[in-house]
Enzyme design. Sequence first.
Site, PDB file in Angstrom:
ATOM      1  N   ARG A   1       0.840  -1.204   0.000  1.00 20.16           N
ATOM      2  CA  ARG A   1       0.000   0.000   0.000  1.00 20.16           C
ATOM      3  C   ARG A   1       0.871   1.248   0.000  1.00 20.16           C
ATOM      4  O   ARG A   1       0.597   2.230   0.697  1.00 20.16           O
ATOM      5  CB  ARG A   1      -0.948   0.018   1.204  1.00 20.16           C
ATOM      6  CG  ARG A   1      -1.847  -1.174   1.319  1.00 20.16           C
ATOM      7  CD  ARG A   1      -2.817  -1.308   0.155  1.00 20.16           C
ATOM      8  NE  ARG A   1      -3.512  -2.582   0.248  1.00 20.16           N
ATOM      9  CZ  ARG A   1      -3.075  -3.723  -0.289  1.00 20.16           C
ATOM     10  NH1 ARG A   1      -1.952  -3.732  -0.990  1.00 20.16           N
ATOM     11  NH2 ARG A   1      -3.737  -4.845  -0.156  1.00 20.16           N
TER      12      ARG A   1
ATOM     13  N   SER B   1     -10.867   0.079   4.270  1.00 17.71           N
ATOM     14  CA  SER B   1      -9.863  -0.219   5.293  1.00 17.71           C
ATOM     15  C   SER B   1      -9.146   1.056   5.716  1.00 17.71           C
ATOM     16  O   SER B   1      -8.502   1.718   4.889  1.00 17.71           O
ATOM     17  CB  SER B   1      -8.847  -1.230   4.764  1.00 17.71           C
ATOM     18  OG  SER B   1      -9.485  -2.436   4.411  1.00 17.71           O
TER      19      SER B   1
ATOM     20  N   GLU C   1      -4.028   3.702   6.280  1.00 16.32           N
ATOM     21  CA  GLU C   1      -3.996   3.547   4.830  1.00 16.32           C
ATOM     22  C   GLU C   1      -4.651   4.757   4.186  1.00 16.32           C
ATOM     23  O   GLU C   1      -4.302   5.153   3.071  1.00 16.32           O
ATOM     24  CB  GLU C   1      -4.741   2.259   4.441  1.00 16.32           C
ATOM     25  CG  GLU C   1      -4.686   1.918   2.978  1.00 16.32           C
ATOM     26  CD  GLU C   1      -5.313   0.580   2.666  1.00 16.32           C
ATOM     27  OE1 GLU C   1      -5.923   0.459   1.582  1.00 16.32           O
ATOM     28  OE2 GLU C   1      -5.220  -0.345   3.492  1.00 16.32           O
TER      29      GLU C   1
END
Length: 344
Positions: free
Chosen positions: A167, A241, A340
């Site tokens: 990520r 998320s 994130e």
Amino acid sequence: MNKLIVQENKSLKLLNTFNLDYLARFYTEIENIAALKTILIDARFLFQPKLILGGGSNILLTQNFPGLVIHNKIKGVCVVDENKDHVFIQVGAGENWHQFVLYCINNNYAGIENLSLIPGTVGAAPIQNIGAYGVELQDVLHAVETMSLIERQIIHFSNQDCALGYRDSVFKNALKNQFVVTHVTLRLNKKPIFNIKYGAIQSTLEKMGIQNLSIKAISDAVIKIRQEKLPDPKQIGNAGSFFKNIIITKNKLLEIQKNFPAVPYFTETFLQKDQVKIPAAWLIEQAGFKGKRIGDIGVHQKQALVLVNHGNGSGLALKHLSEQIQQAVFRKFNIQLTPEVTII
């Protein structure tokens, strides 16, 4: 080319999936590279802070934005090259990611079917190095076309140039806020390589009664899993998320297992040999936050990794909740959760 329209004090409520009602001091939409360059050289905005907005599905606004919000709506999908094994497709940054996945499935271009139903636009994909169910964008990324915010010139990045990690990418670190992604080129497979070992894909395929494996079948299974697991932003404000899953060494895992023998962990192809991944959702749940509600914000009752806005929550309240979660997980496990979502 039509003259660019710049709006003042534009509400961003419908442009972020948390549905937070903050204002952009200035706001414009760009549909091609010429429009992007025009707005970047406009003397009014040369020294204004800039926010590049795609689908708004990976940001947490905590205040009005004091500068220029550029909504990237560059579209277009075209095959730019192919050989007997692969097809190379260039996609405009403003294309909806999931709609592009469906386009590939309909044309039997394989490689991103496991990434079905990920919210957002194509332009965000290399910045985040999006991934799900055993597949990462880095597996199929060929090149990224960008425009420099400073030089206002087109700059191309290869897969290697993007320095992709979990990520993560060079666009979130060394080159943060320096480039606008305009187009992304992917190298997809003409002959599919099915990836069904991760998560519940195989069991879901069985429950769906699918016997003939195909990229469409895998996509359908992933869509079903995600719809059952994650809340729809149209129903309740969220950005998917909120935290990254945790990458730790196997020695660190052994330490955690002394006190928490049931801790789940996974190996991934992109990890080093001495690394494993721990689901952040499990850590958050163990810290007591799953389903917790504080006024109009909270943690989703089915998925602890998702922070939600129940209606009239604020970005600052959500940020504060995320910090509470980080502190609680650190106290319990000595592990630092990393967002994130980009907090603005």
